[in-house]
Design an enzyme around this catalytic site. Structure first.
Site, mmCIF file in Angstrom:
data_model
loop_
_atom_site.group_PDB
_atom_site.id
_atom_site.type_symbol
_atom_site.label_atom_id
_atom_site.label_comp_id
_atom_site.label_asym_id
_atom_site.label_seq_id
_atom_site.Cartn_x
_atom_site.Cartn_y
_atom_site.Cartn_z
ATOM 1 N N LYS A 61 28.712 43.787 39.572
ATOM 2 C CA LYS A 61 29.794 43.284 40.413
ATOM 3 C C LYS A 61 29.136 42.784 41.690
ATOM 4 C CE LYS A 61 33.832 44.415 43.163
ATOM 5 N NZ LYS A 61 34.849 45.391 43.569
ATOM 6 N N ALA B 53 40.927 43.945 44.194
ATOM 7 C CA ALA B 53 41.232 44.209 45.602
ATOM 8 C C ALA B 53 42.685 43.928 45.956
ATOM 9 C CB ALA B 53 40.324 43.433 46.539
ATOM 10 N N GLY B 54 43.275 44.888 46.617
ATOM 11 C CA GLY B 54 44.629 44.722 47.137
ATOM 12 C C GLY B 54 45.720 45.255 46.235
ATOM 13 N N GLY C 228 41.333 47.705 49.692
ATOM 14 C CA GLY C 228 41.903 48.973 50.144
ATOM 15 C C GLY C 228 43.208 48.866 50.910
ATOM 16 N N ASN D 80 41.114 50.573 42.437
ATOM 17 C CA ASN D 80 40.404 51.754 42.909
ATOM 18 C C ASN D 80 41.271 52.578 43.857
ATOM 19 O OD1 ASN D 80 38.638 53.693 43.910
ATOM 20 N ND2 ASN D 80 37.001 52.302 44.312
ATOM 21 N N THR D 81 41.451 52.075 45.090
ATOM 22 C CA THR D 81 42.135 52.858 46.120
ATOM 23 C C THR D 81 43.481 53.414 45.665
ATOM 24 O OG1 THR D 81 41.046 51.553 47.823
ATOM 25 C CG2 THR D 81 42.994 52.790 48.500
#
Lengths: 65, 258
Positions: free
Chosen positions: B97, B184-185, B158, B206-207
């Site tokens: 990545k 992301a997001g 995040g 992830n987050t």
């Protein structure tokens, strides 16, 4: 001799990369090492001599996104 | 649901998971299992003297999962290429990545350096999945440069703000000939479902999973959302009507009167 480990000066008696890594007690998996900006594969650590002023980068796996 | 193929590897799950920010390795492991994911991202850090060794790798079934090490922390293409070589050695994979975000405030990727690094790393035999701006022109350029998949952002890393780049993501997906992974997001399963309904090939989360009250339960919810969105996309969603006027779904012949 003096080497630099991740930019910090380090006095070591190690003659090879392998000996140095043994002193650092690195994890068994997820580690990579470079000397003077060039990757040194783990399979060659035992045969790679350390030299005065070597700039050593050691990284390990961590969690991340 | 069709399988996803990236660089010749087949994935049954279209949910990719990041391993950062979990409260402990046990919670991370439970979330990986509940998510059904077959690809997880990891990071690298410099070893410091006296560092306590973390056994995080023992909690990741790396025999069965595709590991996707990231280059987080690099500032330009040259550093990314160095980091990629370290990652290949440390993780035993040429999958990467690629993320180059020199600005710590917004962590937005540097498009120029990302393109440069993608081209170089693809030539070096890496399977490059660049994290990038949701810029349709850039995403085409990354594809031409040899990216195995392209990973445009929905919102800053995040932030959990969802698909703020929605319209651009649609254009990117429409033009792509490699898989598009929204990265992301994504802050809620509904965001992931929306991305999949739009035709994204996968989502990287992830987050939203890691900091949830119950990460394993949230991972299971994301699994369903991604499958749900993808199945709807494959089924063929009906066109939206721009007018607010209703379009009857029942016959309007009145049988109670007359």
């Amino acid at each position: 001799m003096q080497v630099y480990l991740n930019n910090e000066a380090l006095q070591t008696e190690a003659a090879t990369i392998l000996q140095l890594t043994e002193q650092l007690a690195l994890p068994a998996m997820g580690v990579a090492l470079a000397v003077d900006g060039k990757l040194v594969p783990k399979t060659t650590w035992a045969d790679t001599p350390l030299h005065e002023g070597a700039r050593i980068t050691v990284i390990k796996a961590v969690c991340g996104g | 649901m069709q399988n996803l193929i990236i660089a010749g590897r087949e994935f049954h799950s279209r949910l990719f998971m990041g391993t950062g920010k979990f409260r402990c390795n046990q919670e991370m492991q439970q979330a990986i299992e509940a998510s059904g994911t077959e690809m997880v991202t990891l990071a690298m850090k410099r070893v410091e003297m006296g560092d306590a060794n973390d056994d995080m790798l023992a909690h990741i079934p790396h025999q069965s999962l595709q590991l996707l090490p990231n280059t987080s922390g690099v500032r330009d293409a040259e550093e990314a290429i160095f980091a990629a070589q370290l990652a290949r050695e440390a993780f035993g994979t040429n999958w990467l990545k690629l993320e180059i975000h020199p600005d710590p405030r917004y962590l937005l990727p540097d498009s120029v350096e990302t393109l440069k690094a993608t081209e170089a790393l693809a030539k070096m035999g890496f399977v490059v999945l660049p994290y990038c701006q949701a810029d349709p022109t850039l995403c085409k350029r990354l594809e031409e440069a040899g990216a195995a998949a392209v990973m445009p952002l929905g919102a800053p890393i995040g932030t959990n703000r969802g698909l703020r780049t929605r319209d651009f993501l649609s254009i990117i997906i429409e033009q792509a000939t490699v898989p598009i992974v929204v990265d992301a997001g994504i802050g809620a399963p509904s965001h992931a479902a929306e991305a999949m309904e739009m035709g994204a090939s996968a989502c990287l989360v992830n987050t939203a999973i890691a900091v949830a009250g119950n990460p394993a339960a949230m991972a299971a919810a994301f699994k369903k959302a991604v499958e749900c969105g993808r199945e709807a996309y494959e089924a063929g969603l009906p066109a939206q009507i721009h007018s607010l006027e209703a379009q009857a779904s029942s016959p309007l012949t009145s049988f109670l009167n007359d």
